[in-house]
Design an enzyme around this catalytic site. Structure first.
Site, PDB file in Angstrom:
ATOM      1  N   GLY A   1      23.545  54.441  34.866  1.00 31.41           N
ATOM      2  CA  GLY A   1      23.454  53.446  35.927  1.00 31.41           C
ATOM      3  C   GLY A   1      23.149  54.151  37.237  1.00 31.41           C
ATOM      4  O   GLY A   1      22.709  55.303  37.250  1.00 31.41           O
TER       5      GLY A   1
ATOM      6  N   ARG B   1      35.487  38.478  49.099  1.00 30.31           N
ATOM      7  CA  ARG B   1      35.489  37.859  47.778  1.00 30.31           C
ATOM      8  C   ARG B   1      36.874  37.433  47.318  1.00 30.31           C
ATOM      9  O   ARG B   1      37.041  36.351  46.763  1.00 30.31           O
ATOM     10  CB  ARG B   1      34.917  38.848  46.770  1.00 30.31           C
ATOM     11  CG  ARG B   1      33.459  39.079  47.015  1.00 30.31           C
ATOM     12  CD  ARG B   1      32.901  40.123  46.112  1.00 30.31           C
ATOM     13  NE  ARG B   1      31.456  40.168  46.292  1.00 30.31           N
ATOM     14  CZ  ARG B   1      30.659  41.040  45.703  1.00 30.31           C
ATOM     15  NH1 ARG B   1      31.172  41.948  44.902  1.00 30.31           N
ATOM     16  NH2 ARG B   1      29.365  41.019  45.900  1.00 30.31           N
TER      17      ARG B   1
ATOM     18  N   GLU C   1      31.455  53.186  39.593  1.00 27.34           N
ATOM     19  CA  GLU C   1      32.540  52.229  39.349  1.00 27.34           C
ATOM     20  C   GLU C   1      33.666  52.848  38.524  1.00 27.34           C
ATOM     21  O   GLU C   1      34.810  52.408  38.599  1.00 27.34           O
ATOM     22  CB  GLU C   1      31.995  50.975  38.654  1.00 27.34           C
ATOM     23  CG  GLU C   1      33.017  49.834  38.579  1.00 27.34           C
ATOM     24  CD  GLU C   1      32.479  48.569  37.933  1.00 27.34           C
ATOM     25  OE1 GLU C   1      31.257  48.476  37.688  1.00 27.34           O
ATOM     26  OE2 GLU C   1      33.286  47.650  37.679  1.00 27.34           O
TER      27      GLU C   1
END
Lengths: 254, 641
Positions: free
Chosen positions: B42, B330, B425
């Site tokens: 990624g 969020r 991540e």
């Protein structure tokens, strides 16, 4: 979102390895919700097969949002199925009617050997990119981003080409098994942008040579590729690739 | 377990310079003698592979997909933050740093976040140089938009496909190195173990997903860039194959696992619609720039959205948070949606949805302008839900999206296992208890392009540049362990005892996690989860059926291995959530809230990173604390009012 259930007959390709003999297998599926995605329908079939102690159908898929390019199959003879500009994972069962027969087989072309069932080997596409689908700039301290001005319409055209997800539907749909739409999308993106100019002469030639090496055919304007491309990439890009290839061929300084 | 964060002394703005200067260097002629394994392709993995290869190191790169271009970074839609201040709207490195620390509810390290803000500008320059087609203004300059948790426009984007374009940039840079031979690419490989020799990471063991063979690979250092663990909830916006296995195996080999309870639940996803559902689809947060969130004022109002008059609608985010409105972070947006639905005000067939309405924006700017910004998102929504957001408001509901927790790393991104690094991540480092929109892409690329390539040299300079091999007994032990596990997973099928599919157990685990460890948590629910998870796990090993064999392409076996690890990891997540008795960011403990139902932190007792150490099977893991100190910002109760 009026959901209902339908019954369908699925004829799906089974093949246990690259050299094994393949055949269609039939399964009648009952009470398939029309809100299901196509891949969720295969999930349901696979869960049923597993519970029966049978081997589920091998198929590639990952993001299920139409962007990773991992999924894909021929559905009733069309790559990614009947919806325009839609990957297989974004195709939904509401597109089918009660009693329909659905024929599912892998993308078939010389450049993509079958691995198992619907899974194919698309590593050729990576090799085409490795042959020239990049700008040779090492990580470091390039100039400020805003010193390269790119008019909005040019950036938009480059983005149209850059939207390619590398699924391989174009090559699978092409009667010549050509990956020209794929290669041309990357060549176009970089040909349109100033960053791509320095290597433009080599890029098109090297990518086309790699395509030949991997057994893909040439383009003869059937336009099947753009017809099935889930990202709406047009064959105008192939015209641009041809121009870039010609320009590169006449250049003497590379 | 020693937790030395290795943060350089001195003023915040000089720490990264200091680190780079004090790092040992590897002489250019020696770089070609070192090998580095990078697992995952990624943003964090591909950018590191490309950059390390450019520097002269030999990279072995691994991914589970058929091509490195398919890693789940590709699905990120909205954008990437940078402190360029191109808009002249008051942005700066310090403001990006401050917004990120505050957005993370003061649970991240100041020094890491500041460095992230510092290198953010280089990322944009690097990506532009690669030919990433960012959105442009008419005059040709780079365009920006605003994102949740910020009052400046600092987000760069490429339509709704920013992750795709950034990843393809990193991927093509890496493929260029594949062509030179500096990167060896191994696709369709799943990392099954980290191999530790004499206390340091010296390689990995992988399952070749085509042949089923268990393969050994050696190197001088190992980097995990293997993403987040959101799929522990079964339904999430993660890709189907995203998993915790690599991080979990590293944890079992001695890498500390930090803050596993920090999970981000994204407010704008398409609501769940059936039992067969395999995943949830995110609708980019950028939609909140123009969409207005509302529910009917009256519970049980079944009228069509367009039939509900203005004064009978509750635009609750605008009402409760006048200064940030629909652009609150969020966690705040998600929690409010849940609150509205819990109060019976939710919309749609299930009552688990709120409206995201574009009609005012379309009236104001015209359909053309709105379609240019969000056209692909509108199409995606229509394909899935079968209604057109240009005509009827979208229905959205929160879904598990990103995990802030991950392997503990020091300032150099090294885990507590020497020679093992974690980037992107899969580490815990920069987002605290809540990540701001458009910061994941920033962190992945910061780690891979601009941090790891500087810090890994400092370690490699201490390792002898002698060729590596897989002869050590530790490699064979790992292979045996993996084979044993495969054997165990397949035994029920052979004995005919296996009754249930892998997905069945994954779903069951997901339900326990969502119900007890989701948007709001309390001690009782968490204890329930901690009791239930081992029961599901035991049943899984007793009854799971995995057809086929281990010596071939076997997707059921792949999933079984991942779910087996989720079943262990879930328990750690719940234990961490139980231990953290405060609310912070995405971790909301019902016992700890303000009078207005906002998250209430407890800085006195919980201003620390919780780092879990594995102590062997059947033994309780031990929690260590890395205290968080704030010298440049004052932790305050977050307010977006």
């Amino acid at each position: 979102m009026a959901s209902k259930n339908i019954n369908i007959l699925v004829k799906i390709w089974r093949q246990n390895g690259p050299l094994a003999q393949g055949a269609f297998e039939e399964h009648a599926l009952k009470d398939i919700s029309t809100d299901m995605s196509f891949l969720e329908m295969i999930d349901v079939l696979n869960e049923w097969l597993t519970r029966k102690g049978l081997e589920p159908i091998a198929f590639d898929h990952d993001c299920r949002e139409g962007i990773c390019g991992m999924c894909g199959a021929m559905v009733n003879g069309t790559a990614h199925g009947p919806d325009k500009e839609t990957t297989l994972c974004q195709l939904h069962m509401r597109r089918f009617k009660d009693g329909d027969t659905i024929v599912i087989e892998p993308f078939r072309t010389q450049g993509f050997p079958i691995v198992k069932d619907l899974i194919i080997d698309r590593s050729a596409l990576d090799r085409i990119i490795a042959a020239g689908g990049f700008v040779s700039v090492n990580t470091g301290s390039p100039q400020d981003g805003n010193t390269i001005l790119i008019p909005q319409h040019v950036a938009e055209q480059a983005m149209d080409a850059a939207a390619c997800i590398g699924c391989g539907a174009c090559a699978a749909a092409c009667p010549n098994g050509s990956a020209m739409l794929f290669a041309s999308a990357k060549v176009s993106q970089l040909a349109l942008l100033p960053q791509g100019q320095q290597e433009a002469k080599k890029r098109a030639i090297n990518m086309v040579l790699q395509m030949d090496k991997d057994g893909f055919g040439n383009c003869s304007n059937h336009r099947e590729c753009e017809n099935v491309c889930p990202k709406g990439i047009t064959i105008r890009n192939i015209a641009r690739l041809n121009r870039e290839f010609m320009k590169g061929s006449f250049a003497i300084d590379h | 377990m020693q937790l030395d964060s290795k943060i350089p002394e001195g003023p915040l703005a000089e720490k990264w310079d200091k680190c780079r200067f004090s790092n040992k260097l590897v002489n250019p002629a020696n770089k070609r003698k070192y090998e580095v394994i990078i697992v995952g392709t990624g943003l964090a993995g591909a950018s590191a592979a490309a950059t390390l290869a450019e520097l002269g190191y030999n990279v072995k790169s691994f991914c589970i997909q058929d091509s490195p271009r398919r890693a789940h970074s590709i699905a990120a839609q909205g954008g990437i933050n940078a402190a360029k201040n191109y808009q002249g709207d008051g942005d700066s490195i310090f403001r990006l740093f401050y917004d990120t620390v505050k957005g993370g509810d003061f649970r991240a390290r100041e020094a890491n976040v500041y460095r992230l803000a510092q290198v953010s500008n280089n990322i944009i320059d690097q990506c532009v140089a690669q030919g990433v087609p960012f959105a442009r203004e008419y005059g040709g300059t780079l365009a920006n938009r605003s994102f949740g948790g910020a009052q400046v426009s600092r987000t760069f984007y490429a339509r709704g496909q920013t992750g795709q374009q950034l990843l393809l940039g990193a991927y093509s840079a890496m493929m260029r190195q594949v062509a030179t031979g500096k990167v060896q690419m191994y696709t369709r490989r799943e990392m099954m173990d980290v191999v530790v020799v004499d206390g340091v990471a010296r390689g990995i063991v992988c399952r070749n997903l085509i042949t089923g063979e268990i393969e050994k690979y050696s190197a001088h250092a190992v980097v995990l860039a293997t993403g987040g663990y959101g799929n522990v909830y079964f339904l999430s916006t993660n890709a189907m194959a995203s998993n915790v296995t690599a991080s979990w195996r590293a944890y079992k080999r001695g890498a500390g696992f930090a803050n596993p309870c920090y999970v981000q639940i994204h407010p704008t996803c398409i609501p769940v619609h059936g039992d067969y559902q395999s995943k949830l689809t995110l609708m980019s947060e950028s939609l909140r720039n123009d969409g207005r969130v509302w529910v009917p004022k009256k519970a049980g109002d079944t009228r069509k959205a367009s039939d509900i008059p203005m004064d009978e609608r509750d635009y609750y985010l605008e009402r409760k948070y006048p200064s940030f409105g629909n652009l609150v972070p969020r966690d705040v947006a998600s929690r409010n949606a849940k609150e509205m639905c819990d109060a019976g005000l939710g919309v749609g067939e299930t009552g688990l949805g709120v409206y995201l309405d574009f009609s005012d924006a379309i009236k104001r700017d015209g359909l053309d302008v709105i379609m240019r910004k969000y056209g692909n998102l509108f199409q995606m929504y229509e394909k899935i839900v079968d209604t057109d957001p240009a005509k009827e408001p979208m229905m959205i509901y929160p879904a598990v999206h990103y995990t802030m927790g991950g392997l503990w790393v020091d300032y150099h991104l090294m885990t507590t296992l020497p020679g093992l690094y974690a980037t992107g991540e899969c580490n815990f480092s920069d987002h605290g208890a809540n990540r701001l929109g458009a910061s994941a892409l920033m962190q992945g690329l910061a780690d891979g392009y601009f941090v790891l390539p500087y810090t890994i040299g400092n370690y490699l300079a201490t390792v002898a540049p002698t060729p590596t091999d897989t002869n050590d007994a530790a490699f064979d032990q790992s292979v045996e362990m993996v084979k044993d596990q495969t054997e165990k997973l397949m035994k029920n099928t052979r004995s005919g005892k296996g009754k249930e599919t892998v997905d069945h157990y994954h779903r069951e685990l997901g339900k326990v996690m969502w119900d007890n460890c989701g948007m709001a948590r309390n001690a009782e629910g968490l204890k329930t989860a901690i009791n239930k998870i081992p029961e599901i796990r035991a049943e899984f090993w007793e009854n799971v059926t995995v057809p086929g064999s281990g010596q071939e392409l076997n997707q059921s076996l792949e999933r079984a291995g991942r779910v087996a690890d989720f079943l262990e990891f879930a328990e750690l997540l719940a234990k961490d959530a139980l231990a953290r008795e405060e609310s912070c960011g995405g971790h909301f403990r019902e016992e700890s809230q303000t009078d207005e139902h906002e998250a209430k932190r407890d800085d006195e007792n919980f201003s620390h990173v919780s780092v879990w150490e594995y102590k062997g099977e059947g033994t309780e893991p031990v929690m260590h604390k890395e205290p968080l100190t704030f010298e440049n910002v004052t932790p305050s109760q977050r307010s977006y009012k």
